[in-house]
Design a protein around this motif. Structure first.
Motif, PDB file in Angstrom:
ATOM      1  N   ARG A  73       0.836  -1.214   0.000  1.00  0.00           N
ATOM      2  CA  ARG A  73       0.000   0.000   0.000  1.00  0.00           C
ATOM      3  C   ARG A  73       0.867   1.258   0.000  1.00  0.00           C
ATOM      4  N   ILE A  74       1.971   1.228   0.734  1.00  0.00           N
ATOM      5  CA  ILE A  74       2.904   2.362   0.729  1.00  0.00           C
ATOM      6  C   ILE A  74       3.463   2.557  -0.678  1.00  0.00           C
ATOM      7  N   LEU A  75       3.812   1.459  -1.308  1.00  0.00           N
ATOM      8  CA  LEU A  75       4.355   1.523  -2.669  1.00  0.00           C
ATOM      9  C   LEU A  75       3.317   2.082  -3.639  1.00  0.00           C
ATOM     10  N   GLU A  76       2.087   1.648  -3.508  1.00  0.00           N
ATOM     11  CA  GLU A  76       1.019   2.147  -4.382  1.00  0.00           C
ATOM     12  C   GLU A  76       0.764   3.634  -4.126  1.00  0.00           C
ATOM     13  N   ALA A  77       0.780   4.042  -2.866  1.00  0.00           N
ATOM     14  CA  ALA A  77       0.607   5.462  -2.538  1.00  0.00           C
ATOM     15  C   ALA A  77       1.743   6.295  -3.113  1.00  0.00           C
ATOM     16  N   ASN A  78       2.944   5.745  -3.077  1.00  0.00           N
ATOM     17  CA  ASN A  78       4.106   6.442  -3.614  1.00  0.00           C
ATOM     18  C   ASN A  78       3.977   6.611  -5.119  1.00  0.00           C
ATOM     19  N   LYS A  79       3.556   5.567  -5.800  1.00  0.00           N
ATOM     20  CA  LYS A  79       3.368   5.649  -7.255  1.00  0.00           C
ATOM     21  C   LYS A  79       2.306   6.687  -7.605  1.00  0.00           C
ATOM     22  N   LEU A  80       1.223   6.685  -6.842  1.00  0.00           N
ATOM     23  CA  LEU A  80       0.163   7.652  -7.094  1.00  0.00           C
ATOM     24  C   LEU A  80       0.652   9.073  -6.830  1.00  0.00           C
ATOM     25  N   ALA A  81       1.452   9.250  -5.784  1.00  0.00           N
ATOM     26  CA  ALA A  81       1.976  10.578  -5.471  1.00  0.00           C
ATOM     27  C   ALA A  81       2.874  11.084  -6.592  1.00  0.00           C
ATOM     28  N   VAL A  82       3.734  10.232  -7.116  1.00  0.00           N
ATOM     29  CA  VAL A  82       4.601  10.640  -8.227  1.00  0.00           C
ATOM     30  C   VAL A  82       3.754  11.047  -9.425  1.00  0.00           C
ATOM     31  N   SER A  83       2.740  10.272  -9.730  1.00  0.00           N
ATOM     32  CA  SER A  83       1.848  10.612 -10.854  1.00  0.00           C
ATOM     33  C   SER A  83       1.101  11.914 -10.582  1.00  0.00           C
ATOM     34  N   ALA A  84       0.637  12.090  -9.352  1.00  0.00           N
ATOM     35  CA  ALA A  84      -0.092  13.317  -9.002  1.00  0.00           C
ATOM     36  C   ALA A  84       0.815  14.537  -9.069  1.00  0.00           C
ATOM     37  N   PHE A  85       2.060  14.394  -8.631  1.00  0.00           N
ATOM     38  CA  PHE A  85       3.002  15.517  -8.726  1.00  0.00           C
ATOM     39  C   PHE A  85       3.287  15.865 -10.185  1.00  0.00           C
ATOM     40  N   LEU A  86       3.464  14.847 -11.017  1.00  0.00           N
ATOM     41  CA  LEU A  86       3.682  15.105 -12.449  1.00  0.00           C
ATOM     42  C   LEU A  86       2.468  15.785 -13.080  1.00  0.00           C
ATOM     43  N   LEU A  87       1.294  15.289 -12.751  1.00  0.00           N
ATOM     44  CA  LEU A  87       0.070  15.855 -13.305  1.00  0.00           C
ATOM     45  C   LEU A  87      -0.122  17.299 -12.846  1.00  0.00           C
TER      46      LEU A  87
END
Length: 146
Positions: A73-87
């Protein structure tokens, strides 16, 4: 080690950016608000915001206290955060360029709008640089668990 690495990263970033212009040139709260106002609600909507913060807690621990499910879940949250920062950086960039194009007749407004466009990209990349080590650490822990 994470904290030391992040401190060194931020100190070098400040030093390198202040060589030519001074550090205050790189502060823009409007761009920071754009990044945070678009990224944090994305993590909240996904239900992964607590897991995102667990990643930072994990970086401060010498021993892993989380289960494999927690780590995933931490890994998934991290991936989402990277995508959200890029977006959010891309949205800020486009918004800034729209501001430039709508103010072509007013040269005094061009600089600010262009700066907002570039600051949002800069800030999003800095935030990504802060969360990437978490991704690597979590993946390493998961691999040693298997």
């Amino acid at each position: 080690m994470y904290l030391i690495g992040i401190i060194i990263f931020l100190v070098l970033l400040v030093l390198l950016s202040s060589l030519n212009f001074g550090f205050m040139v790189f502060l823009d709260f409007q761009s920071l608000i754009i990044i945070l106002a678009l990224s944090i609600p994305t993590l909240m909507a996904s239900g992964l915001l607590p897991d995102f913060f667990k990643g930072f807690k994990l970086m401060g621990q010498n021993v892993n206290y989380y289960t494999k499910l927690d780590l995933e879940r931490i890994l998934e949250a991290n991936k989402l955060a990277v995508s959200a920062f890029l977006l959010s950086g891309a949205i800020g960039l486009i918004s800034g360029f729209i501001g430039v194009l709508t103010n072509l007749a007013d040269p005094s407004a061009l600089g600010h709008n262009l700066a907002v466009a570039l600051y949002t990209v800069l800030y999003s990349l800095i935030f990504i640089a802060l969360v990437l080590p978490i991704k690597s650490r979590v993946k390493t822990i998961i691999n040693t668990m298997e």
